[in-house]
Design an enzyme around this catalytic site. Structure first.
Site, PDB file in Angstrom:
ATOM      1  CB  SER A 187      -7.909  -4.127   6.379  1.00 42.72           C
ATOM      2  OG  SER A 187      -6.928  -3.657   5.634  1.00 42.72           O
ATOM      3  CG  ASP A 218      -8.467  -0.207  19.647  1.00 40.87           C
ATOM      4  OD1 ASP A 218      -8.015  -0.774  18.937  1.00 40.87           O
ATOM      5  OD2 ASP A 218      -9.290  -0.248  20.661  1.00 40.87           O
ATOM      6  CB  SER A 220      -1.148   0.139   0.881  1.00 41.21           C
ATOM      7  OG  SER A 220       0.125  -0.076   2.837  1.00 41.21           O
ATOM      8  CB  THR A 277      -2.378   9.436   7.940  1.00 40.93           C
ATOM      9  OG1 THR A 277      -1.868   7.392   9.029  1.00 40.93           O
ATOM     10  CG2 THR A 277      -3.707   9.252   7.954  1.00 40.93           C
ATOM     11  CB  SER A 278       2.670   5.927   7.516  1.00 39.40           C
ATOM     12  OG  SER A 278       2.681   5.711   6.545  1.00 39.40           O
TER      13      SER A 278
END
Length: 504
Positions: A276, A268, A206, A210-211
């Site tokens: 996923s 969470d 992927s 947000t990283s």
């Protein structure tokens, strides 16, 4: 989808606004279609063109931006409909989403059966759910509200909504990390070792959401990753493995849409994480997968209890799909490698594969350990010998040769960029490095421009337990623009990342 009831059409143009996977249409405030249909801002509408249809969110704009009789599309909507010059679109109310009744039932504490989850995920994959609907579904399922059977059914629904690959033989190796630890870019090294050993490892990865970097972002600094299915098959048939961005293959389109909303909300949801991860492994044709779960105070998984719960759920769901799975607990107390950001992490990967003196030892050791476990798990190596075999393949140059061959098959290998601007952060006192905040490190790398600016990010110069002297560099911020460098240092003034103190 049904044909629109009203045939009034609008000229269409591209607005040039990127909205990721969510389709958006922009219409004049006084547009006759808006008035006749009773459309307001945020209405969900059905847009049709030449036999193709999408469901989009309506944004109403001022007259200076659009003419009467025309509408504009976001980039994603434009790509989906692919208008030709002179084409006109028709717009009507979107059909009712029956699956939202199931989402509301879950909000009030009811279980979701397989049929309900199929309906919800099918609508998500079709683009029928806006971000608000997806957020409602994710919130209803978070915090332990999904039991084991619901998680299995969610995984199966995600699989049904996408494509599945079959390689015609076994074992098909796979390795995945649940994330939450900056750096830790072991996947390219593991794939190179495994394929050099003669096993098949068609790795789909992927991009970052947000990283500071996803595996696909890192690999893309060195070789193309947006391969289609036939291109991927040719690479794997030729070299035994690949490094492909999963989003170009439509293996789990619903999951991509869920993640887009889930990550910013920081929910969470172990069930969503498990569904996923495993739906993508199964869809890619994997038969044997090693899952890396870093555990640490600022990692995604923060305690042994959380790890055990996640491990048990991963194993139980994998068993339901006959996927051989091995979950590995790894150290998540600090970043792995030196680089945080696509190009910086790519330089770490190349250094390890090339056995360079500057190679980060922790990244090499972790990648070899994971590759060794995968070699044993797939039956290639005898128990207890996998790490030795993996280390030999790395030291001999076989893994580096295989990495180069895969990149050549995907379109060629290039050197990752280096950032134009670099500014170090210095230790303010003598002492020992006692704590490194991984979450804040990732935040600084993003503020510096990663992953959109591939060369941006952060380069670590110290590890836990290192002795430092006042004035020594702790890390260096890399950026392509002065504004982004300033953003990063503004954050650093209020949020210390590395604790240097007495060794006692």
């Amino acid at each position: 989808m049904r044909n629109p009831r009203h045939r009034a059409s609008l000229a269409v143009r591209r607005m040039g606004i990127e909205t990721q996977q969510e389709y958006v249409v922009y219409m004049h405030r006084d547009c006759h279609v808006c008035r006749s249909e009773g459309f307001e801002a945020q209405t969900r509408v059905l847009i049709s063109l030449n036999g193709r249809s999408i469901i989009a969110t309506l944004n109403v704009v001022d007259p200076t931006l659009l003419e009467l009789g025309e509408a504009a599309l976001s980039n994603s909507a434009w790509r989906a409909l692919a208008p030709a010059p002179g084409d006109r679109i028709t717009i009507s109310h979107a059909p009712t989403l029956d699956s939202m009744s199931q989402v509301r039932a879950k909000i009030y504490g009811h279980r979701l059966d397989a049929s309900a989850l199929d309906s919800i995920i099918s609508d998500v994959a079709a683009g029928s759910y806006p971000g608000t609907h997806i957020a409602a579904f994710l919130s209803a399922c978070a915090g332990g509200r999904m039991d084991l059977q619901e998680t299995i059914d969610l995984t199966r629904a995600m699989l049904a909504a996408g494509k599945r690959l079959d390689w015609g033989h076994a074992p098909i190796a796979d390795k995945h990390c649940v994330g939450g630890l900056p750096g830790n870019r072991t996947t390219p090294i593991v794939v190179s070792i495994i394929t050099a050993a003669g096993l098949t490892m068609p790795k789909t990865s992927s991009r970052a959401i947000t990283s500071p970097a996803g595996t696909a972002d890192v690999i893309e600094t060195m070789t193309p990753v947006a391969l289609d299915l036939e291109q991927m098959r040719r690479v794997v048939q030729r070299e035994g493995g690949c490094f492909v961005w999963g989003g170009s293959l439509a293996l789990s389109p619903a999951d991509d849409m869920l993640i887009r909303v889930e990550r910013p909300l920081d929910l969470d949801s172990d069930a969503q994480l498990v569904a996923s991860v495993l739906s993508k492994k199964i869809a890619a044709g994997a038969t044997h997968s090693v899952i890396d779960v870093p555990v640490g105070p600022t990692a995604k998984v923060r305690s042994d209890a959380d790890y055990e719960c996640l491990k048990q759920m991963l194993e139980q769901v994998a068993q339901a799909f006959d996927l051989h799975l091995q979950v590995v607990r790894t150290d998540g107390t600090q970043p792995v490698g030196r680089g945080i950001g696509p190009s910086l992490e790519a330089h770490d990967v190349l250094a390890v594969l090339q056995r360079a003196e500057r190679a980060p030892e922790d990244l090499s050791v972790r990648a070899v350990a994971l590759a060794g476990q995968l070699l044993e798990f797939c039956g290639h190596s005898e128990p207890g010998t996998g790490v030795l075999v993996a280390q030999r393949l790395l030291d001999s140059g076989a893994a580096w040769a295989k990495f180069q061959a895969i990149c050549k098959a995907q379109g060629g290998l290039r050197e990752p960029q280096r950032a134009r601007l670099r500014e170090p952060v210095l230790a303010e006192r003598d002492g020992m490095v006692r704590e490194i905040d991984s979450r804040r490190l990732a935040r600084v790398a993003k503020l510096a421009g990663a992953p959109k600016a591939p060369a941006a990010g952060l380069e670590l110069h110290v590890k836990l337990g290192d002795r430092v002297e006042r004035g020594m560099p702790l890390f260096t911020v890399h950026a392509e623009a002065l504004g982004e460098l300033d953003y990063a240092f503004d954050y650093l003034e209020a949020h210390p990342l590395i604790d240097v103190g007495d060794s006692r």
